[in-house]
Design an enzyme around this catalytic site. Structure first.
Site, short mmCIF file in Angstrom:
data_model
loop_
_atom_site.label_atom_id
_atom_site.label_comp_id
_atom_site.label_asym_id
_atom_site.label_seq_id
_atom_site.Cartn_x
_atom_site.Cartn_y
_atom_site.Cartn_z
N ASP A 1 0.85 -1.19 0.00
CA ASP A 1 0.00 0.00 0.00
C ASP A 1 0.89 1.24 0.00
O ASP A 1 1.88 1.33 0.73
CB ASP A 1 -0.92 -0.01 1.23
CG ASP A 1 -2.07 0.97 1.08
OD1 ASP A 1 -3.23 0.53 1.00
OD2 ASP A 1 -1.81 2.20 1.05
N ASN B 1 -12.65 -3.37 2.76
CA ASN B 1 -13.62 -2.27 2.85
C ASN B 1 -14.55 -2.42 1.65
O ASN B 1 -14.08 -2.48 0.51
CB ASN B 1 -12.90 -0.92 2.81
CG ASN B 1 -12.03 -0.71 4.04
OD1 ASN B 1 -12.40 -1.11 5.13
ND2 ASN B 1 -10.87 -0.08 3.86
N GLY C 1 -15.53 3.02 3.75
CA GLY C 1 -14.24 3.64 3.48
C GLY C 1 -13.56 3.14 2.22
O GLY C 1 -12.39 3.46 1.99
N GLN C 2 -14.28 2.38 1.38
CA GLN C 2 -13.66 1.94 0.13
C GLN C 2 -13.45 3.14 -0.79
O GLN C 2 -14.38 3.93 -1.01
CB GLN C 2 -14.52 0.88 -0.57
CG GLN C 2 -13.82 0.30 -1.80
CD GLN C 2 -14.60 -0.83 -2.47
OE1 GLN C 2 -15.73 -1.16 -2.06
NE2 GLN C 2 -14.01 -1.41 -3.49
N HIS D 1 -9.98 -5.45 -3.18
CA HIS D 1 -8.63 -5.61 -2.64
C HIS D 1 -8.72 -6.00 -1.19
O HIS D 1 -9.49 -5.43 -0.42
CB HIS D 1 -7.79 -4.35 -2.82
CG HIS D 1 -8.45 -3.09 -2.37
ND1 HIS D 1 -9.43 -2.44 -3.12
CD2 HIS D 1 -8.30 -2.35 -1.23
CE1 HIS D 1 -9.83 -1.37 -2.46
NE2 HIS D 1 -9.18 -1.30 -1.32
N LEU D 2 -7.90 -6.96 -0.84
CA LEU D 2 -7.81 -7.44 0.54
C LEU D 2 -6.59 -6.78 1.18
O LEU D 2 -5.46 -6.97 0.73
CB LEU D 2 -7.66 -8.97 0.54
CG LEU D 2 -7.49 -9.65 1.89
CD1 LEU D 2 -8.66 -9.35 2.82
CD2 LEU D 2 -7.32 -11.16 1.71
N HIS D 3 -6.84 -5.96 2.21
CA HIS D 3 -5.73 -5.37 2.97
C HIS D 3 -5.17 -6.44 3.90
O HIS D 3 -5.92 -7.08 4.65
CB HIS D 3 -6.23 -4.22 3.86
CG HIS D 3 -6.76 -3.02 3.14
ND1 HIS D 3 -6.05 -1.86 2.98
CD2 HIS D 3 -7.97 -2.79 2.56
CE1 HIS D 3 -6.79 -0.96 2.34
NE2 HIS D 3 -7.96 -1.49 2.08
P1 AMP Z 1 -9.70 1.30 0.30
O1 AMP Z 1 -9.82 2.61 1.02
O2 AMP Z 1 -10.09 0.11 1.11
O3 AMP Z 1 -10.41 1.35 -1.04
O4 AMP Z 1 -8.16 1.11 0.03
C1 AMP Z 1 -7.50 1.65 -1.07
C2 AMP Z 1 -6.05 1.61 -0.72
O5 AMP Z 1 -5.30 1.78 -1.90
C3 AMP Z 1 -5.60 2.71 0.25
O6 AMP Z 1 -5.08 2.11 1.43
C4 AMP Z 1 -4.56 3.48 -0.54
O7 AMP Z 1 -3.50 3.92 0.27
C5 AMP Z 1 -4.12 2.46 -1.57
N1 AMP Z 1 -3.57 2.99 -2.79
C6 AMP Z 1 -4.08 3.99 -3.55
N2 AMP Z 1 -3.31 4.20 -4.63
C7 AMP Z 1 -2.30 3.28 -4.57
C8 AMP Z 1 -1.19 2.98 -5.41
N3 AMP Z 1 -0.95 3.66 -6.53
N4 AMP Z 1 -0.35 1.99 -5.02
C9 AMP Z 1 -0.58 1.31 -3.87
N5 AMP Z 1 -1.62 1.54 -3.05
C10 AMP Z 1 -2.48 2.51 -3.39
#
Ligand code: AMP
Length: 117
Positions: free
Chosen positions: A34, A90, A96-97, A103-105
């Site tokens: 991330d 999310n 908060g998405q 995507h799985l954090h």
């Molecule tokens: P969400 O808020 O669950 O949709 O998570 C999206 C995630 O993508 C966030 O934690 C961002 O920091 C991450 N993110 C956004 N742009 C990038 C990128 N170019 N490379 C890696 N992570 C990213």
């Protein structure tokens, strides 16, 4: 649902058009760090297939879903997180998405509190 969306940030990372710190790659999934990490380890595992969120991923088929979780498990082990880590989807704006490619954090490397915000 299409296999790839050229306007999607994560599809473009999967395609290698936007740089990312890729830590794992399988036939069905890609994992990368991330860009704004919330823990010492913060990796996103994404299905190669473009689906908007975890709900659509569940409908896409067991293979994609299973591969995302197996990849996450392998990353957690490789990052030394066997004593505890968190996996989060999310799902939807109210959760908060912000990127609408499932995507799985995978978060770990520090104590993680509960409940989440
Ligand atoms: P969400 O808020 O669950 O949709 O998570 C999206 C995630 O993508 C966030 O934690 C961002 O920091 C991450 N993110 C956004 N742009 C990038 C990128 N170019 N490379 C890696 N992570 C990213």
């Amino acid at each position: 649902m299409s296999a790839s969306d050229p306007s999607c940030l994560f599809c473009r990372i999967i395609a290698g058009e936007i740089p990312a710190s890729v830590v794992a790659s399988t036939e069905l999934s890609v994992a990368f760090r991330d860009v704004n990490p919330q823990a010492p380890t913060h990796v996103l595992v994404v299905p190669r297939r473009h689906v908007a969120n975890a709900a659509e991923l569940a409908e896409a088929g067991a293979e994609d879903l299973a591969d995302v979780f197996a990849t996450a498990r392998a990353i957690a082990h490789a990052e030394g997180l066997d004593d505890g880590y968190r996996m989060v989807f999310n799902t939807g704006p109210r959760a908060g998405q912000t990127v609408f490619h499932a995507h799985l954090h995978v978060l770990g490397g520090r104590d993680l509190s509960w409940p989440p915000g």
